[in-house]
Scaffold this active site. Structure first.
Site, PDB file in Angstrom:
ATOM      1  CE  LYS A 104      22.156 -13.216  40.181  1.00 13.62           C
ATOM      2  NZ  LYS A 104      22.890 -12.580  41.281  1.00 13.62           N
ATOM      3  N   GLY A 216      38.218 -17.737  43.432  1.00 11.79           N
ATOM      4  CA  GLY A 216      37.535 -16.939  42.399  1.00 11.79           C
ATOM      5  C   GLY A 216      38.285 -15.655  42.172  1.00 11.79           C
ATOM      6  N   GLY A 218      37.236 -13.295  39.682  1.00 14.29           N
ATOM      7  CA  GLY A 218      36.411 -12.435  38.822  1.00 14.29           C
ATOM      8  C   GLY A 218      36.341 -11.046  39.429  1.00 14.29           C
ATOM      9  CB  ALA A 220      33.286 -10.616  43.792  1.00 17.98           C
TER      10      ALA A 220
HETATM   11  N1  GLU Z   1      25.045  -9.577  40.888  1.00 18.07           N
HETATM   12  C1  GLU Z   1      25.279  -8.842  42.102  1.00 18.07           C
HETATM   13  C2  GLU Z   1      24.761  -9.633  43.289  1.00 18.07           C
HETATM   14  O1  GLU Z   1      24.590 -10.821  43.222  1.00 18.07           O
HETATM   15  C3  GLU Z   1      24.770  -7.423  42.026  1.00 18.07           C
HETATM   16  C4  GLU Z   1      23.290  -7.257  41.837  1.00 18.07           C
HETATM   17  C5  GLU Z   1      22.836  -5.834  41.598  1.00 18.07           C
HETATM   18  O2  GLU Z   1      23.642  -4.921  41.680  1.00 18.07           O
HETATM   19  O3  GLU Z   1      21.647  -5.669  41.347  1.00 18.07           O
HETATM   20  O4  GLU Z   1      24.569  -9.095  44.354  1.00 18.07           O
END
Ligand code: GLU
Length: 426
Positions: A104, A216, A218, A220
């Site tokens: 991340k 939220g 956004g 999602a």
């Molecule tokens: N940011 C998204 C998550 O927390 C997607 C991560 C990705 O596709 O690598 O799952």
């Protein structure tokens, strides 16, 4: 003082490790990231001045495959937070059976204070700082909070310029023109809907009889609202970072989105954000609510789709939802989890509910590697299979050990990670 996100993540790890009777060596290896990269990145502002931001990339574990996970642009990003989020990515990828590890990234920045040009320069600076540690077989970023397909396009371009290659698989969530996958935009929410629908089937509940509150709005949360609304669920509350709106007669998320984008106003809905609290009338079936109130509404399904640490030891006893589908990463603390469990609230954990995003990211990489692209219907069919199978595996594990769905997902995931570590001789 409240625990940090990473402390919460390690508490979840400890619960699963106990059930799995992991050796101290395995636990030690899973206890900290492989590495956390940190850099100061300097960006030229439109004014001509320069500003320096702190950027991170946490590479947690790559036993199952390349590190995988988004990059977040947010003022609350910290080293602790990216570590926790990279840990959850490892668990998430393994829980749904993807051949990927966990990573991340993040930048401490309030992107709302930057122009599009400044954000582009920041995105390129991020890649300049870390590109030697990224790549399709090494570590593959993606969008997260306040990062978009457009940003992924700039990051890809910068990486390809620096390396003199075409390497679309180095990042996912790209625009379609640069090798993005069909269905990636709605994938996180769609995956959440697939698992929620499986649970509804098990409980014999119908969408028309089901009220939903979503925290939220956004990528999602807004897709989740639209998809569930389309399936006949009654969305009674939505919110964004500015506050929320409640309407017992139901909210049309499509309208709410249009208004949010236009900065317009409709009845009691929205003025520029989903709801700007002080500008909201408080009478009628429709009223302004705070994000904290939204979490405590008497609804059938609560969907936290914003940030970590929303349901805590402080408010968990007041949560009245029957089901919580965690679309955000880490919205519930371990203490709160225990309270919810005692109350009989069914929590579909983040590492399962929101795994649809990274699953379609994986599909995007597969398409990039074969240089052959799928239809949206193909993507959705494959996504559904992975999510439904993962839900049923988690459910069976929960029943077998009489544990929370979260612990069950961790047990499944960590079994796979530990097996890969053993097979590597680590
Ligand atoms: N940011 C998204 C998550 O927390 C997607 C991560 C990705 O596709 O690598 O799952």
């Amino acid at each position: 003082m409240a625990n940090t996100a990473f402390q919460n993540a390690l508490a979840q790890l400890a619960t699963a490790a106990e059930i799995l009777k992991f050796s101290p060596e395995v636990v030690r290896a899973l206890y900290s990231p492989d590495r956390v990269l940190k850099a100061d990145v300097t960006v030229r502002l439109d004014s001509g001045a320069e500003k320096t931001f702190t950027a991170f990339r946490s590479q947690y574990n790559d036993a199952l495959g390349p590190y995988k996970g988004g990059i977040r642009f947010h003022q609350n990003v910290s080293e602790d937070e990216v570590k926790a989020l990279s840990f959850w990515m490892m668990v998430k990828c393994a829980a749904v059976g993807l051949p990927l590890g966990g990573g991340k990234g993040g930048v401490i920045v309030n992107p709302k204070e930057l122009s599009a040009g400044e954000i582009q320069r920041l995105s390129r600076a991020y890649i300049q700082a870390f590109y030697k540690h990224l790549g399709p077989t090494v570590d593959v970023p993606a969008p997260d909070v306040y990062t978009t397909p457009e940003i992924m396009g700039w990051m890809l371009d910068e990486y390809e310029k620096l390396t003199g290659t075409h390497a679309p698989g180095m990042i996912t969530g790209k625009p379609l023109s640069l090798g993005g996958s069909r269905g990636r935009g709605s994938a996180t929410a769609q995956g959440g809907v697939f698992v929620l629908e499986e649970l509804m089937k098990k409980l014999g509940k119908k969408p028309e009889e089901t009220t939903v509150a979503i925290q939220g709005f956004g990528n999602a949360g807004s897709y989740m609202a639209k998809i569930l609304h389309g399936l006949g669920y009654k969305i009674v509350a939505v919110s964004d970072s500015q506050g929320g709106v409640y309407n017992e007669e139901g909210i049309d998320p499509q309208k709410a989105e249009k208004l949010k984008k236009a900065g317009g106003q409709l009845g009691c809905y929205c003025i520029g954000t989903v709801c700007t609290l002080e500008q909201m009338p408080s009478d009628g079936p429709c009223r302004a609510i705070s994000n904290a109130e939204l979490l405590e509404l008497a609804v059938d399904v609560l969907v936290p789709a914003a940030l970590e640490n929303q349901i805590t030891a402080e408010n968990a006893s007041r949560v009245k939802a029957k089901i919580i589908a965690e679309l955000a990463n880490g919205p519930t603390t371990p203490e709160a989890d225990e309270i919810l469990f005692q109350k009989g609230i069914l929590v579909i954990p983040d590492v399962l509910t929101n795994a649809g995003g990274v699953t379609v990211s994986y599909f995007e990489q597969v398409q990039n590697a074969s240089n052959y692209y799928w239809t949206e219907a193909e993507v959705m069919e494959k996504l559904k299979k992975i999510m439904v199978d993962a839900f049923n595996a988690v459910w069976a594990t929960k029943e077998k050990y009489n544990i929370k769905m979260r612990t069950a997902a961790f047990v499944l995931a960590l079994t796979r990670v530990a097996q890969a570590m053993r097979d590597r001789g680590n």
